[in-house]
Scaffold this motif. Structure first.
Motif, PDB file in Angstrom:
ATOM      1  N   ASN A   1       0.823  -1.212   0.000  1.00  0.00           N
ATOM      2  CA  ASN A   1       0.000   0.000   0.000  1.00  0.00           C
ATOM      3  C   ASN A   1       0.854   1.258   0.000  1.00  0.00           C
ATOM      4  O   ASN A   1       0.498   2.265  -0.625  1.00  0.00           O
ATOM      5  CB  ASN A   1      -0.926   0.019   1.206  1.00  0.00           C
ATOM      6  N   MET A   2       1.979   1.202   0.701  1.00  0.00           N
ATOM      7  CA  MET A   2       2.851   2.368   0.805  1.00  0.00           C
ATOM      8  C   MET A   2       3.453   2.740  -0.554  1.00  0.00           C
ATOM      9  O   MET A   2       3.558   3.924  -0.891  1.00  0.00           O
ATOM     10  CB  MET A   2       3.970   2.095   1.807  1.00  0.00           C
ATOM     11  N   ILE A   3       3.848   1.730  -1.338  1.00  0.00           N
ATOM     12  CA  ILE A   3       4.518   2.031  -2.608  1.00  0.00           C
ATOM     13  C   ILE A   3       3.553   2.214  -3.774  1.00  0.00           C
ATOM     14  O   ILE A   3       3.950   2.666  -4.846  1.00  0.00           O
ATOM     15  CB  ILE A   3       5.578   0.957  -2.956  1.00  0.00           C
ATOM     16  N   GLU A   4       2.288   1.899  -3.558  1.00  0.00           N
ATOM     17  CA  GLU A   4       1.303   2.018  -4.653  1.00  0.00           C
ATOM     18  C   GLU A   4       1.278   3.390  -5.318  1.00  0.00           C
ATOM     19  O   GLU A   4       1.230   3.480  -6.553  1.00  0.00           O
ATOM     20  CB  GLU A   4      -0.093   1.652  -4.133  1.00  0.00           C
ATOM     21  N   PRO A   5       1.357   4.506  -4.563  1.00  0.00           N
ATOM     22  CA  PRO A   5       1.342   5.813  -5.230  1.00  0.00           C
ATOM     23  C   PRO A   5       2.559   6.089  -6.116  1.00  0.00           C
ATOM     24  O   PRO A   5       2.535   7.006  -6.936  1.00  0.00           O
ATOM     25  CB  PRO A   5       1.312   6.816  -4.068  1.00  0.00           C
ATOM     26  N   ILE A   6       3.622   5.299  -5.965  1.00  0.00           N
ATOM     27  CA  ILE A   6       4.841   5.509  -6.746  1.00  0.00           C
ATOM     28  C   ILE A   6       4.760   4.816  -8.111  1.00  0.00           C
ATOM     29  O   ILE A   6       5.458   5.202  -9.059  1.00  0.00           O
ATOM     30  CB  ILE A   6       6.067   4.999  -5.959  1.00  0.00           C
ATOM     31  N   ILE A   7       3.894   3.833  -8.239  1.00  0.00           N
ATOM     32  CA  ILE A   7       3.827   3.021  -9.458  1.00  0.00           C
ATOM     33  C   ILE A   7       3.562   3.858 -10.717  1.00  0.00           C
ATOM     34  O   ILE A   7       4.223   3.641 -11.741  1.00  0.00           O
ATOM     35  CB  ILE A   7       2.817   1.864  -9.293  1.00  0.00           C
ATOM     36  N   PRO A   8       2.647   4.844 -10.705  1.00  0.00           N
ATOM     37  CA  PRO A   8       2.476   5.649 -11.931  1.00  0.00           C
ATOM     38  C   PRO A   8       3.760   6.351 -12.373  1.00  0.00           C
ATOM     39  O   PRO A   8       4.032   6.452 -13.573  1.00  0.00           O
ATOM     40  CB  PRO A   8       1.394   6.659 -11.538  1.00  0.00           C
ATOM     41  N   ALA A   9       4.567   6.807 -11.433  1.00  0.00           N
ATOM     42  CA  ALA A   9       5.838   7.458 -11.791  1.00  0.00           C
ATOM     43  C   ALA A   9       6.783   6.457 -12.450  1.00  0.00           C
ATOM     44  O   ALA A   9       7.473   6.791 -13.418  1.00  0.00           O
ATOM     45  CB  ALA A   9       6.484   8.064 -10.551  1.00  0.00           C
ATOM     46  N   VAL A  10       6.811   5.229 -11.937  1.00  0.00           N
ATOM     47  CA  VAL A  10       7.657   4.188 -12.518  1.00  0.00           C
ATOM     48  C   VAL A  10       7.209   3.907 -13.952  1.00  0.00           C
ATOM     49  O   VAL A  10       8.038   3.813 -14.865  1.00  0.00           O
ATOM     50  CB  VAL A  10       7.608   2.904 -11.658  1.00  0.00           C
ATOM     51  N   LEU A  11       5.913   3.814 -14.165  1.00  0.00           N
ATOM     52  CA  LEU A  11       5.391   3.559 -15.512  1.00  0.00           C
ATOM     53  C   LEU A  11       5.733   4.702 -16.467  1.00  0.00           C
ATOM     54  O   LEU A  11       6.130   4.472 -17.611  1.00  0.00           O
ATOM     55  CB  LEU A  11       3.876   3.347 -15.459  1.00  0.00           C
ATOM     56  N   GLU A  12       5.597   5.937 -16.005  1.00  0.00           N
ATOM     57  CA  GLU A  12       5.893   7.094 -16.850  1.00  0.00           C
ATOM     58  C   GLU A  12       7.380   7.197 -17.178  1.00  0.00           C
ATOM     59  O   GLU A  12       7.748   7.659 -18.261  1.00  0.00           O
ATOM     60  CB  GLU A  12       5.437   8.377 -16.149  1.00  0.00           C
ATOM     61  N   ALA A  13       8.235   6.766 -16.270  1.00  0.00           N
ATOM     62  CA  ALA A  13       9.685   6.913 -16.446  1.00  0.00           C
ATOM     63  C   ALA A  13      10.297   5.824 -17.317  1.00  0.00           C
ATOM     64  O   ALA A  13      11.445   5.959 -17.751  1.00  0.00           O
ATOM     65  CB  ALA A  13      10.375   6.927 -15.083  1.00  0.00           C
ATOM     66  N   ARG A  14       9.555   4.765 -17.604  1.00  0.00           N
ATOM     67  CA  ARG A  14      10.132   3.609 -18.311  1.00  0.00           C
ATOM     68  C   ARG A  14      10.692   3.941 -19.691  1.00  0.00           C
ATOM     69  O   ARG A  14      11.625   3.302 -20.143  1.00  0.00           O
ATOM     70  CB  ARG A  14       9.098   2.493 -18.453  1.00  0.00           C
ATOM     71  N   LEU A  15      10.134   4.909 -20.372  1.00  0.00           N
ATOM     72  CA  LEU A  15      10.569   5.221 -21.733  1.00  0.00           C
ATOM     73  C   LEU A  15      11.628   6.316 -21.798  1.00  0.00           C
ATOM     74  O   LEU A  15      12.096   6.668 -22.871  1.00  0.00           O
ATOM     75  CB  LEU A  15       9.367   5.618 -22.588  1.00  0.00           C
ATOM     76  N   GLN A  16      12.014   6.848 -20.657  1.00  0.00           N
ATOM     77  CA  GLN A  16      13.010   7.917 -20.649  1.00  0.00           C
ATOM     78  C   GLN A  16      14.414   7.338 -20.785  1.00  0.00           C
ATOM     79  O   GLN A  16      14.711   6.283 -20.234  1.00  0.00           O
ATOM     80  CB  GLN A  16      12.910   8.711 -19.340  1.00  0.00           C
ATOM     81  N   PRO A  17      15.292   8.028 -21.510  1.00  0.00           N
ATOM     82  CA  PRO A  17      16.684   7.555 -21.608  1.00  0.00           C
ATOM     83  C   PRO A  17      17.413   7.784 -20.286  1.00  0.00           C
ATOM     84  O   PRO A  17      17.039   8.643 -19.505  1.00  0.00           O
ATOM     85  CB  PRO A  17      17.274   8.427 -22.719  1.00  0.00           C
ATOM     86  N   GLY A  18      18.455   7.021 -20.051  1.00  0.00           N
ATOM     87  CA  GLY A  18      19.254   7.205 -18.846  1.00  0.00           C
ATOM     88  C   GLY A  18      19.002   6.121 -17.819  1.00  0.00           C
ATOM     89  O   GLY A  18      18.447   5.062 -18.122  1.00  0.00           O
ATOM     90  N   ASP A  19      19.395   6.391 -16.600  1.00  0.00           N
ATOM     91  CA  ASP A  19      19.277   5.424 -15.510  1.00  0.00           C
ATOM     92  C   ASP A  19      17.810   5.241 -15.110  1.00  0.00           C
ATOM     93  O   ASP A  19      17.154   6.213 -14.711  1.00  0.00           O
ATOM     94  CB  ASP A  19      20.097   5.902 -14.311  1.00  0.00           C
ATOM     95  N   PRO A  20      17.277   4.017 -15.195  1.00  0.00           N
ATOM     96  CA  PRO A  20      15.857   3.794 -14.900  1.00  0.00           C
ATOM     97  C   PRO A  20      15.450   4.183 -13.476  1.00  0.00           C
ATOM     98  O   PRO A  20      14.378   4.754 -13.273  1.00  0.00           O
ATOM     99  CB  PRO A  20      15.666   2.296 -15.133  1.00  0.00           C
ATOM    100  N   LEU A  21      16.294   3.871 -12.492  1.00  0.00           N
ATOM    101  CA  LEU A  21      15.937   4.191 -11.108  1.00  0.00           C
ATOM    102  C   LEU A  21      15.949   5.697 -10.878  1.00  0.00           C
ATOM    103  O   LEU A  21      15.012   6.249 -10.291  1.00  0.00           O
ATOM    104  CB  LEU A  21      16.875   3.479 -10.128  1.00  0.00           C
ATOM    105  N   GLU A  22      16.982   6.380 -11.351  1.00  0.00           N
ATOM    106  CA  GLU A  22      17.028   7.836 -11.189  1.00  0.00           C
ATOM    107  C   GLU A  22      15.844   8.488 -11.896  1.00  0.00           C
ATOM    108  O   GLU A  22      15.215   9.412 -11.360  1.00  0.00           O
ATOM    109  CB  GLU A  22      18.340   8.407 -11.726  1.00  0.00           C
TER     110      GLU A  22
END
Length: 198
Positions: free
Chosen positions: A126-147
């Protein structure tokens, strides 16, 4: 104090931290006594609970200067939003900073959910659920995936505070009495990058 003056204090403090200049804040009985009568912080600071991200040390600040809201992944739920609104409406802070950091465990966990359909025990899912949309949006960006995911998570929170919050937050921004900015902390160097400014 203006929002820009508040930001300048943080930048100057982080620059001193980078130069290994240890600042000793006023911890005297007189300072504590003055703060017992009331507080007047100049910044509301939303950051991760990670023990490697100590706000007062990163910016060379002392008692009564930063109003800090911390949770894993620097997300903003009802409690965090109420705390930020209190800092703005009741304490008159001119600056809100949302700070993510290098190697954030909460964002890594959200990435595991997206990439591996991972599950976590207790309330961690439940705590990390609000972060999931950011992870999905960042997947197509170049560079370090975690950053990228950490920065996108910061951007999403900043966007909510800038555009989708209560008039308590929106009115002072429209009147230029308040700024909300996003930042990223590099664990290895100690540098804070204020990458999302208005």
């Amino acid at each position: 104090m203006t929002p820009d003056e508040a930001l300048a204090l943080l930048i100057e403090g982080n620059n001193a931290f980078l130069r290994d200049e240890l600042r000793v804040p006023d911890l005297s009985a007189a300072r504590r006594l003055s703060l017992a009568a009331g507080q007047a912080p100049f910044c509301a600071y939303v950051t991760c609970s990670d023990s490697r991200v100590p706000p007062e040390l990163l910016f060379g600040r002392g008692l009564g200067e930063l109003f800090i809201i911390r949770n894993a992944g620097n997300t903003v739920d009802t409690v965090a939003m109420g705390s930020i609104e209190y800092a703005v409406a009741e304490l008159g802070v001119p600056l809100v900073v949302v700070l993510g950091h290098e190697a954030c465990g909460a964002v890594k966990a959200a990435m595991s959910v997206v990439e591996k359909n991972a599950r976590f025990p207790g309330a961690i899912d439940n705590m990390i659920e609000p972060i999931i949309p950011a992870v999905l949006e960042a997947r197509l960006q170049p560079g370090d995936p975690l950053e990228n995911a950490v920065k996108q998570n910061v951007r999403r929170v900043v966007e909510v505070l800038r555009k989708e919050s209560d008039p308590i937050m929106l009115r002072p921004q429209q009147e230029k009495r308040l700024k909300v900015i996003g930042a990223y902390y590099h664990l290895d160097s100690g540098r804070v990058d204020f990458f999302d400014r208005v």
